[in-house]
Design an enzyme around this catalytic site. Sequence first.
Site, PDB file in Angstrom:
ATOM      1  N   LYS A  90     -22.303  16.255   2.769  1.00 43.12           N
ATOM      2  CA  LYS A  90     -21.531  15.475   3.814  1.00 43.12           C
ATOM      3  C   LYS A  90     -21.936  15.539   5.146  1.00 43.12           C
ATOM      4  O   LYS A  90     -21.910  14.626   5.964  1.00 43.12           O
ATOM      5  CB  LYS A  90     -20.077  15.904   3.780  1.00 43.12           C
ATOM      6  CG  LYS A  90     -19.315  15.681   2.486  1.00 43.12           C
ATOM      7  CD  LYS A  90     -17.917  15.472   2.575  1.00 43.12           C
ATOM      8  CE  LYS A  90     -17.098  14.819   1.382  1.00 43.12           C
ATOM      9  NZ  LYS A  90     -17.296  15.765   0.194  1.00 43.12           N
ATOM     10  N   GLU A 112     -11.008  10.366   8.034  1.00 43.39           N
ATOM     11  CA  GLU A 112      -9.909  10.770   7.111  1.00 43.39           C
ATOM     12  C   GLU A 112     -10.584  12.103   6.529  1.00 43.39           C
ATOM     13  O   GLU A 112     -11.542  12.050   6.203  1.00 43.39           O
ATOM     14  CB  GLU A 112      -9.481   9.511   6.477  1.00 43.39           C
ATOM     15  CG  GLU A 112     -10.311   9.509   4.955  1.00 43.39           C
ATOM     16  CD  GLU A 112     -11.682   8.986   5.113  1.00 43.39           C
ATOM     17  OE1 GLU A 112     -12.138   8.570   6.120  1.00 43.39           O
ATOM     18  OE2 GLU A 112     -12.447   9.352   4.316  1.00 43.39           O
ATOM     19  N   SER A 378     -24.458  19.653  -4.925  1.00 38.72           N
ATOM     20  CA  SER A 378     -23.915  18.782  -3.931  1.00 38.72           C
ATOM     21  C   SER A 378     -23.179  19.809  -2.989  1.00 38.72           C
ATOM     22  O   SER A 378     -23.410  19.570  -1.538  1.00 38.72           O
ATOM     23  CB  SER A 378     -22.740  17.630  -4.148  1.00 38.72           C
ATOM     24  OG  SER A 378     -21.805  18.218  -5.057  1.00 38.72           O
TER      25      SER A 378
HETATM   26  C1  LIG Z   1     -16.762  15.630  -1.088  1.00 39.42           C
HETATM   27  C2  LIG Z   1     -17.628  16.252  -2.003  1.00 39.42           C
HETATM   28  C3  LIG Z   1     -18.000  15.359  -3.388  1.00 39.42           C
HETATM   29  C4  LIG Z   1     -17.638  14.136  -3.595  1.00 39.42           C
HETATM   30  O1  LIG Z   1     -17.934  12.997  -2.745  1.00 39.42           O
HETATM   31  P1  LIG Z   1     -19.121  11.849  -3.092  1.00 39.42           P
HETATM   32  O2  LIG Z   1     -18.858  10.941  -1.853  1.00 39.42           O
HETATM   33  O3  LIG Z   1     -18.767  11.495  -4.505  1.00 39.42           O
HETATM   34  O4  LIG Z   1     -20.494  12.769  -2.946  1.00 39.42           O
HETATM   35  C5  LIG Z   1     -19.026  16.040  -4.111  1.00 39.42           C
HETATM   36  N1  LIG Z   1     -19.454  17.449  -3.877  1.00 39.42           N
HETATM   37  C6  LIG Z   1     -18.987  18.018  -2.920  1.00 39.42           C
HETATM   38  C7  LIG Z   1     -19.747  19.520  -2.696  1.00 39.42           C
HETATM   39  C8  LIG Z   1     -18.116  17.394  -1.692  1.00 39.42           C
HETATM   40  O5  LIG Z   1     -17.790  18.330  -0.741  1.00 39.42           O
END
Ligand SMILES: *Cc1c(COP(=O)(O)O)cnc(C)c1O
Length: 392
Positions: A90, A112, A378
């Site tokens: 993010k 948000e 992610s």
């Molecule tokens: C917020 C988040 C997501 C989901 O958000 P996307 O916009 O779909 O990427 C996925 N993995 C992690 C670790 C997150 O913090």
Amino acid sequence: MNYKNPDDNGYYGEFGGAFIPEMLYPNVEELQKNYLGIIESEEFQKEYQDLLKNYVGRATPLYFSKNLSKKYHTKVYLKREDLNHTGAHKINNALGQVLLAKRLGKNRIIAETGAGQHGVATATACALLGLKCIVYMGEVDIQRQAPNVARMKMLGAEVIAATSGSKTLKDAVNEALRDWINNPVTTHYVIGSVVGPHPFPDLVARFQSIISKEIKEQLHEQIGRETPDYVIACVGGGSNAAGTFYHFVNEENVKIIAAEAGGLGIDSGKSAATTFLGTLGVLHGSKSLVMQTKDGQVIEPHSISAGLDYPGIGPFHAHLHKENRAEFFSINDDQALKAAFELTKLEGIIPALESAHALAVLEQKKFNENDVVVICLSGRGDKDMETYLKNM
Ligand SMILES: *Cc1c(COP(=O)(O)O)cnc(C)c1O
């Protein structure tokens, strides 16, 4: 077909656009007119790339996972977004948008947040770059996510509770939009995923596209070719997935897999698998697939992972789904938990619950021995330890 970017009106096929109240036109039009010129400029890229390298810690490794590869009889590579500063992808977007806001002459940032991850990333970028930061968060989420609320406050952000409706993410979005209408000149709204009115989905996808840019370079270095056979990512709104797919969507040979949160199962009434359950609708300013009743009431989603607990999906992904360019899996809570424990045990990496949904695809699909399968990890699992403890 070009899957990568929307047309001039912000459409990916039939999805996208900008469905907003008239009072927001000036803000959104200012962005539409200026975003590409600014973010593609040499001067912007110089500052952004320098911060990604020296502050965020990029490039993140592309790690060949020997033990997962052995278990699933294929070649598994993990793109380690969990190693970024603040623990997930993010920050790539939050930093980019705050830099953009500065160049638009804004001195006040609003955002948000649901679980608090995007709020923390935005508060971090604002602390670094010296902008005032206000984060809207549902009252229920503020109670559920106390550690992230504390982080945001320590970073200097003001956290404002959304007290209407179900007091969760969608109510926080409504409060943020109201704030933006009231403060059009001074304020930029940092949206946290590839959702919202045009140009946000394209803007966020471009900032996250660094993920697939690096994958290409790293594959070239490690195996002598730039393209994998598969790329896999989890999809909440879809930003880490858009970044992982971006430089591969127009490459026919690369197969694309998206993992959505099935919750307790798509027929259980407690799910967040939008491509399985959603219909065409407008949510948060763009036309896409939405989980809704026949009369257009948004259905409350459920997922064990807060980051995937969203009743919509970005227009980029709705288009991939419609055109069968990507294969979608619905991964249930228990399957994600199992994958998280497996990665931890086999590789010594505790993943975020969201990322575990992408890992769980390995159980669901048979890959060939020589397939190069890249999975986006992610985020890291620190924030999910309470859930993991309960399920040990
Ligand atoms: C917020 C988040 C997501 C989901 O958000 P996307 O916009 O779909 O990427 C996925 N993995 C992690 C670790 C997150 O913090």
